[in-house]
Design a protein around this motif. Sequence first.
Motif, PDB file in Angstrom:
ATOM      1  N   ARG A  20      -7.608  29.177  38.072  1.00  0.00           N
ATOM      2  CA  ARG A  20      -8.530  28.466  37.205  1.00  0.00           C
ATOM      3  C   ARG A  20      -9.810  29.272  37.033  1.00  0.00           C
ATOM      4  O   ARG A  20     -10.399  29.734  38.008  1.00  0.00           O
ATOM      5  N   THR A  35     -13.693  29.431  34.964  1.00  0.00           N
ATOM      6  CA  THR A  35     -14.716  28.606  34.332  1.00  0.00           C
ATOM      7  C   THR A  35     -15.557  29.460  33.399  1.00  0.00           C
ATOM      8  O   THR A  35     -16.098  30.490  33.804  1.00  0.00           O
ATOM      9  N   ARG A  61     -27.908  30.031  41.778  1.00  0.00           N
ATOM     10  CA  ARG A  61     -27.000  29.069  42.418  1.00  0.00           C
ATOM     11  C   ARG A  61     -25.973  29.739  43.324  1.00  0.00           C
ATOM     12  O   ARG A  61     -24.963  29.158  43.692  1.00  0.00           O
ATOM     13  N   THR A  80     -23.607  32.178  43.091  1.00  0.00           N
ATOM     14  CA  THR A  80     -22.204  32.338  42.704  1.00  0.00           C
ATOM     15  C   THR A  80     -21.606  33.556  43.406  1.00  0.00           C
ATOM     16  O   THR A  80     -22.318  34.506  43.754  1.00  0.00           O
ATOM     17  N   TRP A 128     -20.128  36.542  38.534  1.00  0.00           N
ATOM     18  CA  TRP A 128     -20.356  36.118  37.151  1.00  0.00           C
ATOM     19  C   TRP A 128     -20.266  37.351  36.272  1.00  0.00           C
ATOM     20  O   TRP A 128     -20.534  38.462  36.706  1.00  0.00           O
ATOM     21  N   ASP A 152     -17.970  31.220  38.914  1.00  0.00           N
ATOM     22  CA  ASP A 152     -17.224  30.283  39.762  1.00  0.00           C
ATOM     23  C   ASP A 152     -18.042  29.036  40.102  1.00  0.00           C
ATOM     24  O   ASP A 152     -17.807  28.393  41.123  1.00  0.00           O
ATOM     25  N   LEU A 153     -18.992  28.668  39.245  1.00  0.00           N
ATOM     26  CA  LEU A 153     -19.782  27.464  39.478  1.00  0.00           C
ATOM     27  C   LEU A 153     -18.955  26.208  39.236  1.00  0.00           C
ATOM     28  O   LEU A 153     -18.237  26.105  38.242  1.00  0.00           O
ATOM     29  N   GLU A 154     -19.073  25.249  40.136  1.00  0.00           N
ATOM     30  CA  GLU A 154     -18.478  23.934  39.922  1.00  0.00           C
ATOM     31  C   GLU A 154     -19.523  22.966  39.366  1.00  0.00           C
ATOM     32  O   GLU A 154     -19.263  22.194  38.462  1.00  0.00           O
ATOM     33  N   ASP A 155     -20.731  23.008  39.938  1.00  0.00           N
ATOM     34  CA  ASP A 155     -21.816  22.132  39.500  1.00  0.00           C
ATOM     35  C   ASP A 155     -22.643  22.862  38.447  1.00  0.00           C
ATOM     36  O   ASP A 155     -23.342  23.830  38.740  1.00  0.00           O
ATOM     37  N   VAL A 156     -22.549  22.423  37.204  1.00  0.00           N
ATOM     38  CA  VAL A 156     -23.272  23.083  36.111  1.00  0.00           C
ATOM     39  C   VAL A 156     -24.420  22.215  35.591  1.00  0.00           C
ATOM     40  O   VAL A 156     -25.053  22.562  34.595  1.00  0.00           O
ATOM     41  N   ARG A 163     -12.694  25.155  31.283  1.00  0.00           N
ATOM     42  CA  ARG A 163     -11.974  25.518  32.506  1.00  0.00           C
ATOM     43  C   ARG A 163     -10.528  25.762  32.099  1.00  0.00           C
ATOM     44  O   ARG A 163      -9.835  24.858  31.637  1.00  0.00           O
ATOM     45  N   SER A 203      -7.138  29.081  32.341  1.00  0.00           N
ATOM     46  CA  SER A 203      -6.488  30.080  33.192  1.00  0.00           C
ATOM     47  C   SER A 203      -5.943  31.202  32.318  1.00  0.00           C
ATOM     48  O   SER A 203      -5.875  31.071  31.089  1.00  0.00           O
TER      49      SER A 203
END
Length: 282
Positions: free
Chosen positions: A158, A160, A238, A240, A243, A255-259, A270, A272
């Motif tokens: 996955r 992002t 943050r 990462t 990036w 690879d941030l989950e919380d944006v 998100r 692949s």
Amino acid sequence: MRLRAPATTANMGSGFDVVGMALKLHNVVQFEKADRLKVLCIGRYGQEIENSEGLFEKAIKGFEKVTGKAVPGVQIIQECNIPPARGLGSSAAAIASALFIANIVTGGSIPMKTLLQIGTEIEGHPDNIVPCMLGGLVVSYYDGETLDYEKFEMTDQRLTFLVPEFKLSTGEMRKALPESVPFRDAISNLKNVSQFISKIAKGNLIEAFRYTHDSIHQIYRINSDPRMKELISCIEGRNTNYWFVSGSGSSVCCDLEDVAGLPYLEAVIRTSPANEPFIIEL
């Protein structure tokens, strides 16, 4: 008949003008014969496409010039799911679609190698158009005449992509690049892209992302637009693991989950890698 043209992420940090990868995000293109070329763009980003017939016409003329085949009139409806002018290969998808359509309506006798060459000449570099037409992650070589490449199959990881609300012109971003870079920066990039490709050859995409750090093009593009500079500063703040700017920007893969709270953010995609080639559906 319809085609599914994948989005692509190019450069991928240290792989400037060399590395590109197809993504599981597609423009869907339907076509049928008509009295002349007609292009209609629909879908989420359809209204954002400027001069919708321009790229299709340019690609078809390139096809005719190289092959000597006259392409009859065709009506094209492009469902635009790839954000335009955001570094995700919207233009390459249109060019690839036009070349496949031209080949189909003239009998389908032109080999893929020739179509790839035409597409690369139109784009000026291979790192979007080749993975768009072949799928997978592709490491390409192009010196203005000779095109060569290697395709790698990717695992279903996955990814992002942060898609800002503002657009960046590939041409303008090219103008931001210097004529030369410091020797140490060139060596740094050579080390990183060598490790990147080595990890890819072993099938380790996430490990490869540790070597996307770039010293020869991203910083100049980022500094040329204050919005990009602010966005990247917030991403780096943050912590990462990696990036990189996708293509010429403005999208960023990380690879941030919380944006939450990131500036200028319009969408988060998100997805692949797409190993399957450009898909033709009868």
